[in-house]
Write a protein that holds these residues in place. Structure first.
Motif, PDB file in Angstrom:
ATOM      1  N   ILE A 165      -5.790  10.259 -17.121  1.00 12.34           N
ATOM      2  CA  ILE A 165      -6.785  11.374 -17.026  1.00 12.34           C
ATOM      3  C   ILE A 165      -6.255  12.480 -16.696  1.00 12.34           C
ATOM      4  CG2 ILE A 165      -8.715   9.482 -16.676  1.00 12.34           C
ATOM      5  CD1 ILE A 165      -8.339  10.317 -13.727  1.00 12.34           C
ATOM      6  N   SER A 166      -6.294  13.786 -16.914  1.00  9.32           N
ATOM      7  CA  SER A 166      -5.915  14.962 -16.604  1.00  9.32           C
ATOM      8  C   SER A 166      -6.574  15.624 -15.720  1.00  9.32           C
ATOM      9  CB  SER A 166      -6.084  15.834 -17.861  1.00  9.32           C
ATOM     10  OG  SER A 166      -7.599  16.063 -18.231  1.00  9.32           O
ATOM     11  N   SER A 167      -7.882  14.962 -15.094  1.00 10.26           N
ATOM     12  CA  SER A 167      -8.315  15.715 -14.017  1.00 10.26           C
ATOM     13  C   SER A 167      -8.445  14.764 -12.734  1.00 10.26           C
ATOM     14  CB  SER A 167      -9.667  15.967 -14.157  1.00 10.26           C
ATOM     15  OG  SER A 167     -10.546  14.803 -14.545  1.00 10.26           O
ATOM     16  N   ALA A 168      -8.277  15.265 -11.612  1.00 12.59           N
ATOM     17  CA  ALA A 168      -8.186  14.549 -10.593  1.00 12.59           C
ATOM     18  C   ALA A 168      -8.953  14.988  -9.285  1.00 12.59           C
ATOM     19  CB  ALA A 168      -6.705  14.178 -10.021  1.00 12.59           C
ATOM     20  N   ASN A 169      -9.716  14.360  -8.526  1.00  6.77           N
ATOM     21  CA  ASN A 169     -10.413  14.860  -7.453  1.00  6.77           C
ATOM     22  C   ASN A 169      -9.546  14.805  -6.165  1.00  6.77           C
ATOM     23  OD1 ASN A 169     -10.027  11.954  -7.123  1.00  6.77           O
ATOM     24  ND2 ASN A 169     -12.523  11.487  -6.880  1.00  6.77           N
ATOM     25  N   PHE A 170      -8.188  15.030  -6.037  1.00  8.77           N
ATOM     26  CA  PHE A 170      -7.569  15.267  -5.021  1.00  8.77           C
ATOM     27  C   PHE A 170      -6.561  16.330  -5.116  1.00  8.77           C
ATOM     28  CE2 PHE A 170      -6.050  11.775  -7.886  1.00  8.77           C
ATOM     29  CZ  PHE A 170      -4.557  12.309  -8.136  1.00  8.77           C
ATOM     30  N   LYS A 171      -6.054  16.970  -4.046  1.00 11.37           N
ATOM     31  CA  LYS A 171      -5.167  17.903  -4.163  1.00 11.37           C
ATOM     32  C   LYS A 171      -3.786  17.395  -4.252  1.00 11.37           C
ATOM     33  CE  LYS A 171      -7.782  21.098  -1.375  1.00 11.37           C
ATOM     34  NZ  LYS A 171      -7.985  21.998  -0.240  1.00 11.37           N
ATOM     35  N   LEU A 172      -2.694  18.270  -5.185  1.00  7.73           N
ATOM     36  CA  LEU A 172      -1.402  17.894  -5.053  1.00  7.73           C
ATOM     37  C   LEU A 172      -0.589  18.938  -4.586  1.00  7.73           C
ATOM     38  CD1 LEU A 172      -1.432  16.637  -8.848  1.00  7.73           C
ATOM     39  CD2 LEU A 172      -1.551  15.191  -6.691  1.00  7.73           C
ATOM     40  N   ARG A 201      -2.321   6.563  -8.912  1.00  2.00           N
ATOM     41  CA  ARG A 201      -3.569   7.473  -9.152  1.00  2.00           C
ATOM     42  C   ARG A 201      -4.658   6.951  -7.884  1.00  2.00           C
ATOM     43  NH1 ARG A 201      -6.245   6.526 -13.948  1.00  2.00           N
ATOM     44  NH2 ARG A 201      -7.408   4.772 -13.050  1.00  2.00           N
ATOM     45  N   GLU A 202      -4.775   5.676  -7.696  1.00  2.00           N
ATOM     46  CA  GLU A 202      -5.701   5.119  -6.761  1.00  2.00           C
ATOM     47  C   GLU A 202      -5.245   5.525  -5.292  1.00  2.00           C
ATOM     48  OE1 GLU A 202      -8.854   3.556  -6.700  1.00  2.00           O
ATOM     49  OE2 GLU A 202      -8.851   3.990  -8.845  1.00  2.00           O
ATOM     50  N   TYR A 203      -3.757   5.395  -4.903  1.00  2.00           N
ATOM     51  CA  TYR A 203      -3.244   5.643  -3.776  1.00  2.00           C
ATOM     52  C   TYR A 203      -3.649   7.128  -3.438  1.00  2.00           C
ATOM     53  CZ  TYR A 203      -0.065   7.242  -0.389  1.00  2.00           C
ATOM     54  OH  TYR A 203       0.534   7.951   0.470  1.00  2.00           O
ATOM     55  N   LEU A 204      -3.343   8.125  -4.405  1.00  2.00           N
ATOM     56  CA  LEU A 204      -3.388   9.637  -4.134  1.00  2.00           C
ATOM     57  C   LEU A 204      -4.864   9.941  -4.057  1.00  2.00           C
ATOM     58  CD1 LEU A 204      -0.988  10.775  -7.059  1.00  2.00           C
ATOM     59  CD2 LEU A 204      -0.575  10.648  -4.671  1.00  2.00           C
ATOM     60  N   GLN A 205      -5.875   9.043  -4.457  1.00  2.00           N
ATOM     61  CA  GLN A 205      -7.202   9.335  -4.366  1.00  2.00           C
ATOM     62  C   GLN A 205      -7.564   9.030  -3.135  1.00  2.00           C
ATOM     63  OE1 GLN A 205      -8.785   7.352  -7.862  1.00  2.00           O
ATOM     64  NE2 GLN A 205      -9.200   9.392  -8.838  1.00  2.00           N
ATOM     65  N   ARG A 206      -6.967   7.757  -2.332  1.00  2.00           N
ATOM     66  CA  ARG A 206      -7.689   7.055  -1.311  1.00  2.00           C
ATOM     67  C   ARG A 206      -6.599   7.492  -0.071  1.00  2.00           C
ATOM     68  NH1 ARG A 206     -11.378   3.125  -2.677  1.00  2.00           N
ATOM     69  NH2 ARG A 206     -11.350   2.910  -4.893  1.00  2.00           N
ATOM     70  N   SER A 219       2.994   4.405   1.062  1.00  2.00           N
ATOM     71  CA  SER A 219       3.393   5.286  -0.007  1.00  2.00           C
ATOM     72  C   SER A 219       5.139   5.060  -0.266  1.00  2.00           C
ATOM     73  CB  SER A 219       3.542   6.929   0.670  1.00  2.00           C
ATOM     74  OG  SER A 219       4.056   6.931   1.854  1.00  2.00           O
ATOM     75  N   LEU A 220       5.739   4.561   0.919  1.00  2.00           N
ATOM     76  CA  LEU A 220       7.058   4.279   0.694  1.00  2.00           C
ATOM     77  C   LEU A 220       7.217   3.079   0.089  1.00  2.00           C
ATOM     78  CD1 LEU A 220       9.952   4.748   1.722  1.00  2.00           C
ATOM     79  CD2 LEU A 220       9.582   3.436   3.605  1.00  2.00           C
ATOM     80  N   LYS A 221       6.246   2.067   0.246  1.00  2.00           N
ATOM     81  CA  LYS A 221       6.347   0.984  -0.607  1.00  2.00           C
ATOM     82  C   LYS A 221       6.085   1.114  -1.851  1.00  2.00           C
ATOM     83  CE  LYS A 221       4.487  -3.745  -0.788  1.00  2.00           C
ATOM     84  NZ  LYS A 221       3.582  -4.812  -0.129  1.00  2.00           N
ATOM     85  N   ALA A 241       8.145  10.479   0.086  1.00  2.00           N
ATOM     86  CA  ALA A 241       7.635   9.323  -0.877  1.00  2.00           C
ATOM     87  C   ALA A 241       6.387   9.773  -1.453  1.00  2.00           C
ATOM     88  CB  ALA A 241       7.285   8.292   0.098  1.00  2.00           C
ATOM     89  N   ASP A 242       5.563  10.609  -0.871  1.00  3.76           N
ATOM     90  CA  ASP A 242       4.281  10.969  -1.300  1.00  3.76           C
ATOM     91  C   ASP A 242       4.290  12.104  -2.331  1.00  3.76           C
ATOM     92  OD1 ASP A 242       2.396   9.530   0.300  1.00  3.76           O
ATOM     93  OD2 ASP A 242       1.236  11.486   0.818  1.00  3.76           O
ATOM     94  N   LEU A 243       5.503  13.170  -2.114  1.00  5.96           N
ATOM     95  CA  LEU A 243       5.787  13.946  -3.146  1.00  5.96           C
ATOM     96  C   LEU A 243       6.212  13.576  -4.246  1.00  5.96           C
ATOM     97  CD1 LEU A 243       5.899  17.150  -3.832  1.00  5.96           C
ATOM     98  CD2 LEU A 243       8.183  17.177  -2.761  1.00  5.96           C
ATOM     99  N   PHE A 244       7.073  12.225  -4.126  1.00  4.25           N
ATOM    100  CA  PHE A 244       7.485  11.749  -5.257  1.00  4.25           C
ATOM    101  C   PHE A 244       6.305  11.021  -6.139  1.00  4.25           C
ATOM    102  CE2 PHE A 244       9.213   7.463  -6.960  1.00  4.25           C
ATOM    103  CZ  PHE A 244      10.076   7.956  -7.988  1.00  4.25           C
ATOM    104  N   LEU A 245       5.516  10.237  -5.505  1.00  2.00           N
ATOM    105  CA  LEU A 245       4.355   9.892  -6.230  1.00  2.00           C
ATOM    106  C   LEU A 245       3.452  10.804  -6.789  1.00  2.00           C
ATOM    107  CD1 LEU A 245       3.375   7.045  -3.651  1.00  2.00           C
ATOM    108  CD2 LEU A 245       4.407   6.583  -6.051  1.00  2.00           C
TER     109      LEU A 245
END
Length: 255
Positions: A165-172, A201-206, A219-221, A241-245
């Motif tokens: 999906i192109s839209s996301a409800n989280f900040k990058l 996606r689920e990790y970045l959202q939560r 995030s490291l795992k 790790a977060d930036l990589f994801l």
């Protein structure tokens, strides 16, 4: 009202994913396509075996029970092709056969992970029972998780392909955009499965709901698992790790 059933599963990384079950229609079409391919393959092999059988009988005309042995071998060949077709494709194609790929559905484990050879073998061995008197079809229609008998025994689900999906409800992070372009240029991000993308996606959202220690550990795992999937010995850029994801999340949508 949704035409498809949705189901939530929790991965070994404690990430909750939502999948759309394949539905009886998609599964039926996929099975018809697979049976057409399998039938053509079986006919070809049996024709070759028939020619060989005639030659074998000519070389051993006086051998007792030769026809019985040749018939038994042909039955074993049919069984091997029947089970081998589904086991081979579902194992090598991450839960898909040609029919499933055509209808854009996939077999996964109950925990959301890709199926392995064990699950594929169990599903293939039980398939003849499912086909008898449409037992499998009835179970798919009547059960909440739309499982045939082979799915219950193997611990699998058949779901629709997860699409990005192109839209996301989280900040990058601002840096993720440029790093994503570098990943697209240097790595084969296409090897990631839609289910892998869904986990990221689920990790970045939560992640905002996790405490710092749990967030860092998870995030490291996840980053290490994604790095292994991309066959990267080490990260090509300096990043957390977060930036990589985040970069992988964006790169997946651009590839």
């Amino acid at each position: 009202m949704s035409l498809f059933n949705h189901i939530k599963v929790r991965t070994p990384e404690s990430v909750e994913l939502e999948f759309t079950l394949a539905g009886i229609g998609n599964r039926t079409i996929a099975l018809i396509v697979d049976y057409l391919i399998w039938g053509a393959l079986l006919i070809g092999v049996l024709m070759v075996w028939l020619i060989l059988s005639v030659q074998i009988q000519q070389y051993f005309p006086n051998t007792r029970n030769i026809e019985m042995w040749l018939t038994a071998i042909s039955i074993l060949l049919s069984f091997a092709i029947y089970t081998g077709y589904f086991v081979l494709f579902e194992t090598l194609w991450q839960g898909q056969t040609p029919g499933k790929r055509y209808t854009k559905i996939r077999v996964i484990r109950d925990d959301g992970q890709p199926v392995g050879a064990t699950q594929a073998i169990l599903r293939a061995l039980v398939r003849p029972i499912d086909d008898i008197a449409f037992i499998g079809m009835l179970l798919i229609i009547l059960t909440k998780r739309e499982k045939r008998l082979g799915d219950w025994i193997a611990g699998t689900l058949v779901v629709q392909e997860q699409r990005s999906i192109s839209s996301a409800n989280f900040k990058l992070s601002p840096e993720a955009d440029s790093l994503a372009n570098q990943l697209v240029a240097t790595q084969n991000v296409a090897v990631l499965l839609p289910d892998d993308f869904a986990v990221i996606r689920e990790y970045l959202q939560r992640r905002s709901m996790l405490d710092n220690r749990a967030k860092n550990d998870l995030s490291l795992k996840l980053a290490r698992q994604v790095r292994d999937l991309l066959e990267m010995k080490e990260l090509p850029f300096e990043m957390t790790a977060d930036l990589f994801l985040e970069a992988v999340y964006l790169a997946y949508q651009r590839q």
